[in-house]
Design a protein around this motif. Structure first.
Motif, PDB file in Angstrom:
ATOM      1  N   GLY A 204      16.493 117.337  28.950  1.00 41.66           N
ATOM      2  CA  GLY A 204      17.194 116.176  28.398  1.00 41.66           C
ATOM      3  C   GLY A 204      18.689 116.429  28.383  1.00 41.66           C
ATOM      4  N   THR A 205      19.437 115.417  28.769  1.00 44.21           N
ATOM      5  CA  THR A 205      20.885 115.513  28.620  1.00 44.21           C
ATOM      6  C   THR A 205      21.356 114.311  27.792  1.00 44.21           C
ATOM      7  OG1 THR A 205      22.962 115.944  29.780  1.00 44.21           O
ATOM      8  CG2 THR A 205      21.492 114.324  30.794  1.00 44.21           C
ATOM      9  N   GLY A 206      22.667 114.057  27.762  1.00 44.50           N
ATOM     10  CA  GLY A 206      23.136 112.894  27.005  1.00 44.50           C
ATOM     11  C   GLY A 206      24.586 113.041  26.613  1.00 44.50           C
ATOM     12  N   PHE A 207      25.063 112.088  25.848  1.00 43.68           N
ATOM     13  CA  PHE A 207      26.478 112.059  25.466  1.00 43.68           C
ATOM     14  C   PHE A 207      26.647 111.161  24.247  1.00 43.68           C
ATOM     15  CE2 PHE A 207      25.551 108.894  28.730  1.00 43.68           C
ATOM     16  CZ  PHE A 207      26.074 107.717  28.193  1.00 43.68           C
ATOM     17  N   MET A 208      27.815 111.295  23.631  1.00 47.84           N
ATOM     18  CA  MET A 208      28.131 110.404  22.507  1.00 47.84           C
ATOM     19  C   MET A 208      28.830 109.172  23.068  1.00 47.84           C
ATOM     20  SD  MET A 208      29.608 113.152  19.789  1.00 47.84           S
ATOM     21  CE  MET A 208      30.488 114.014  21.066  1.00 47.84           C
ATOM     22  N   GLY A 235      19.458 111.532  25.639  1.00 50.78           N
ATOM     23  CA  GLY A 235      19.767 111.152  24.251  1.00 50.78           C
ATOM     24  C   GLY A 235      21.219 110.716  24.141  1.00 50.78           C
ATOM     25  N   ILE A 236      21.415 109.477  23.736  1.00 53.49           N
ATOM     26  CA  ILE A 236      22.793 109.047  23.475  1.00 53.49           C
ATOM     27  C   ILE A 236      22.841 108.423  22.080  1.00 53.49           C
ATOM     28  CG2 ILE A 236      23.304 108.616  25.918  1.00 53.49           C
ATOM     29  CD1 ILE A 236      23.274 105.581  25.170  1.00 53.49           C
ATOM     30  N   ILE A 267      17.048 101.117  32.716  1.00 52.17           N
ATOM     31  CA  ILE A 267      16.919 100.528  34.054  1.00 52.17           C
ATOM     32  C   ILE A 267      17.082 101.628  35.122  1.00 52.17           C
ATOM     33  CG2 ILE A 267      17.856  98.779  35.650  1.00 52.17           C
ATOM     34  CD1 ILE A 267      18.737  97.213  33.077  1.00 52.17           C
ATOM     35  N   MET A 268      17.946 102.601  34.843  1.00 52.62           N
ATOM     36  CA  MET A 268      18.133 103.705  35.787  1.00 52.62           C
ATOM     37  C   MET A 268      16.923 104.640  35.827  1.00 52.62           C
ATOM     38  SD  MET A 268      22.055 104.850  34.922  1.00 52.62           S
ATOM     39  CE  MET A 268      22.041 106.290  35.990  1.00 52.62           C
ATOM     40  N   LEU A 269      16.306 104.864  34.644  1.00 52.91           N
ATOM     41  CA  LEU A 269      15.213 105.849  34.520  1.00 52.91           C
ATOM     42  C   LEU A 269      14.003 105.159  33.894  1.00 52.91           C
ATOM     43  CD1 LEU A 269      17.388 108.653  32.832  1.00 52.91           C
ATOM     44  CD2 LEU A 269      16.710 108.627  35.232  1.00 52.91           C
ATOM     45  N   PRO A 270      13.276 104.346  34.665  1.00 55.54           N
ATOM     46  CA  PRO A 270      12.210 103.526  34.074  1.00 55.54           C
ATOM     47  C   PRO A 270      11.177 104.330  33.291  1.00 55.54           C
ATOM     48  CG  PRO A 270      12.582 102.931  36.369  1.00 55.54           C
ATOM     49  CD  PRO A 270      13.424 104.146  36.099  1.00 55.54           C
ATOM     50  N   ASN A 271      10.863 105.559  33.757  1.00 55.73           N
ATOM     51  CA  ASN A 271       9.844 106.362  33.061  1.00 55.73           C
ATOM     52  C   ASN A 271      10.467 107.447  32.183  1.00 55.73           C
ATOM     53  OD1 ASN A 271      10.837 107.682  35.292  1.00 55.73           O
ATOM     54  ND2 ASN A 271       8.932 108.712  35.795  1.00 55.73           N
ATOM     55  N   GLY A 272      11.767 107.398  31.953  1.00 50.78           N
ATOM     56  CA  GLY A 272      12.441 108.441  31.180  1.00 50.78           C
ATOM     57  C   GLY A 272      12.149 108.325  29.691  1.00 50.78           C
ATOM     58  N   LEU A 273      12.346 109.438  28.980  1.00 48.99           N
ATOM     59  CA  LEU A 273      12.146 109.452  27.533  1.00 48.99           C
ATOM     60  C   LEU A 273      13.516 109.314  26.876  1.00 48.99           C
ATOM     61  CD1 LEU A 273       9.552 112.245  27.940  1.00 48.99           C
ATOM     62  CD2 LEU A 273       9.044 110.019  26.911  1.00 48.99           C
ATOM     63  N   LEU A 274      13.700 108.204  26.172  1.00 47.45           N
ATOM     64  CA  LEU A 274      15.023 107.870  25.614  1.00 47.45           C
ATOM     65  C   LEU A 274      14.910 107.688  24.105  1.00 47.45           C
ATOM     66  CD1 LEU A 274      16.156 105.005  28.095  1.00 47.45           C
ATOM     67  CD2 LEU A 274      16.450 107.471  28.375  1.00 47.45           C
ATOM     68  N   PRO A 275      15.464 108.608  23.323  1.00 44.69           N
ATOM     69  CA  PRO A 275      15.371 108.431  21.867  1.00 44.69           C
ATOM     70  C   PRO A 275      16.310 107.351  21.327  1.00 44.69           C
ATOM     71  CG  PRO A 275      16.583 110.441  22.366  1.00 44.69           C
ATOM     72  CD  PRO A 275      16.111 109.879  23.691  1.00 44.69           C
ATOM     73  N   ALA A 276      15.836 106.686  20.293  1.00 46.84           N
ATOM     74  CA  ALA A 276      16.719 105.859  19.457  1.00 46.84           C
ATOM     75  C   ALA A 276      17.177 106.816  18.365  1.00 46.84           C
ATOM     76  CB  ALA A 276      15.944 104.691  18.873  1.00 46.84           C
ATOM     77  N   THR A 277      18.457 107.202  18.387  1.00 51.60           N
ATOM     78  CA  THR A 277      18.899 108.374  17.630  1.00 51.60           C
ATOM     79  C   THR A 277      19.244 108.069  16.172  1.00 51.60           C
ATOM     80  OG1 THR A 277      21.154 107.968  18.404  1.00 51.60           O
ATOM     81  CG2 THR A 277      19.835 109.520  19.680  1.00 51.60           C
ATOM     82  N   THR A 278      19.279 109.156  15.391  1.00 51.09           N
ATOM     83  CA  THR A 278      19.649 109.042  13.976  1.00 51.09           C
ATOM     84  C   THR A 278      21.077 108.503  13.840  1.00 51.09           C
ATOM     85  OG1 THR A 278      18.228 110.914  13.518  1.00 51.09           O
ATOM     86  CG2 THR A 278      19.791 110.351  11.797  1.00 51.09           C
ATOM     87  N   SER A 279      21.971 108.887  14.764  1.00 49.34           N
ATOM     88  CA  SER A 279      23.359 108.403  14.624  1.00 49.34           C
ATOM     89  C   SER A 279      23.411 106.885  14.793  1.00 49.34           C
ATOM     90  CB  SER A 279      24.311 109.109  15.598  1.00 49.34           C
ATOM     91  OG  SER A 279      23.941 108.899  16.924  1.00 49.34           O
TER      92      SER A 279
END
Ligand code: SAM
Length: 354
Positions: A204-208, A235-236, A267-279
């Motif tokens: 997993g990668t991500g950014f603020m 994770g963003i 849309i870029m990663l249809p099967n990706g795991l994307l959290p809805a984050t605490t922030s």
């Protein structure tokens, strides 16, 4: 009456078709976003996530096992330079206790996250992982412990770790330098991510969103980097200032832009795991639910001991009581139910597209 311009519809359709746009097109899309286009792109992203995951939202148990950190990232509340927090690290027994509680509650993924704490050697971590795998062989283990050498990652992989989260933070090297002290480099961060992929972790990668000095060009570069890396998870969440950091007076990231970026990533990663984050949930009440309605499909309630939660403040007012903690699972379930989703406690591994 819907008033999306033809140009925006074309861009969104092109993104849907190709899973990527050129840098200029990404910038165009983000810079000309209006409410109707945001609604349109969120509904497309939601449909894609429904197609791949139905109405399931995967649950991960987050264990913030240390707030010691040898790094001094300018945005982060647990940075080494913050002398005003109570530092803690959990023993193996305390970590196992968190897992035990989580397992009873139904969790089948444990995420060990912490600052870069040199007091945990590879041997210590391997011993913790072995104990976790022995006691909970049906659970996935995710680590989020920052930058290490290839050899260290390899030992962790061989000990049974399934997944690794390491946000790249920003893919623009000038921007990276504005967020981090000189001893940290984007080059090494990226090296870690490619090493982790090569070693076979689910990565997993991500950014603020809205970190200080971020431009839409930086965000477009983030999206292109993600397209290149092809991570399994992203994770963003919005940047939120912390009062004991050099960025204490900076403004938080935008809620709408975070939702837009979640949708673009879906849309870029249809099967990706994307959290809805605490922030996202901290920035706006109900933010995580809106994240799910923008295409996210993971939530990460907190399993850390209660005292630790108060000391793991990456940013001000971080949620630590309520539906975001593991014991508040009923509240979380009800919140998800209210928007038409069910919590799923299965391991929820990444599945390649067929
Ligand atoms: N040390 C590990 C690492 O470097 O990957 C993991 C822990 S780190 C504290 C987890 C994430 O918190 C970072 O990747 C960063 O994106 C996020 N974070 C830190 N400070 C933040 C802030 N002020 N607002 C929002 N997110 C923040």
């Amino acid at each position: 009456m819907i008033s999306i311009t033809e140009k925006m519809i074309k861009l969104v359709n092109k993104l849907h078709r190709n899973h990527v746009l050129s840098k200029e097109e990404f910038i165009d899309l983000m810079d000309h976003m209006d409410q109707d286009t945001l609604d349109f792109i969120r509904s497309l992203a939601r449909n894609i996530s429904q197609r791949y995951f139905g109405n399931k939202v995967y649950v991960r148990g987050l264990i913030e096992f240390t707030n010691y950190c040898s790094n001094d990232c300018y945005y982060c509340g647990i940075r080494k330079g913050n002398k005003e927090i109570i530092r803690y690290h959990l023993t193996k027994e305390e970590i196992m206790e968190c897992c035990h509680r989580g397992y009873q509650l139904g969790f089948r993924t444990f995420v060990l996250q912490g600052g870069e704490d040199p007091s945990y050697t590879d041997e210590d971590l391997v011993s913790i992982i072995h104990s976790m795998k022995e006691a909970y062989s049906d659970c996935a283990i995710t680590l989020s412990i920052g930058e290490r050498t290839y050899d260290s990652y390899q030992r962790l992989k061989e000990s049974g770790v399934d997944r690794f989260l390491l946000r790249h933070e920003t893919a623009n090297s000038v921007h990276y330098k504005k967020l981090h002290p000189r001893n940290l480099s984007l080059e090494n961060r990226k090296r870690c991510l490619y090493d982790l992929k090569e070693l076979g972790f689910q990565v997993g990668t991500g950014f603020m969103v809205g970190s200080p000095y971020q431009t839409t060009e930086c965000l477009a570069e983030d999206l292109l980097f993600i397209h290149d890396l092809k991570p399994h998870m992203v994770g963003i969440g919005p940047f939120i200032p912390h009062h004991k950091t050099p960025f204490k007076d900076q403004k938080p990231g935008s809620y709408e832009q975070t939702l837009l970026l979640i949708s673009i990533l879906r849309i870029m990663l249809p099967n990706g795991l994307l959290p809805a984050t605490t922030s996202l949930g901290t920035l706006v009440d109900g933010g995580r639910e809106q994240g799910i309605l923008s295409g996210a499909n993971v939530v990460m309630p907190n399993l850390s001991p209660f005292n630790a939660r108060k000391s793991y403040q990456l940013y001000d007012n971080k949620l630590h009581t309520g539906a975001e903690h593991a014991e508040g699972a009923n509240g979380l379930r009800a919140n998800m139910k209210a928007i038409g989703y069910d919590l799923s406690y299965e391991r929820g591994d990444f599945k390649p597209m067929i």
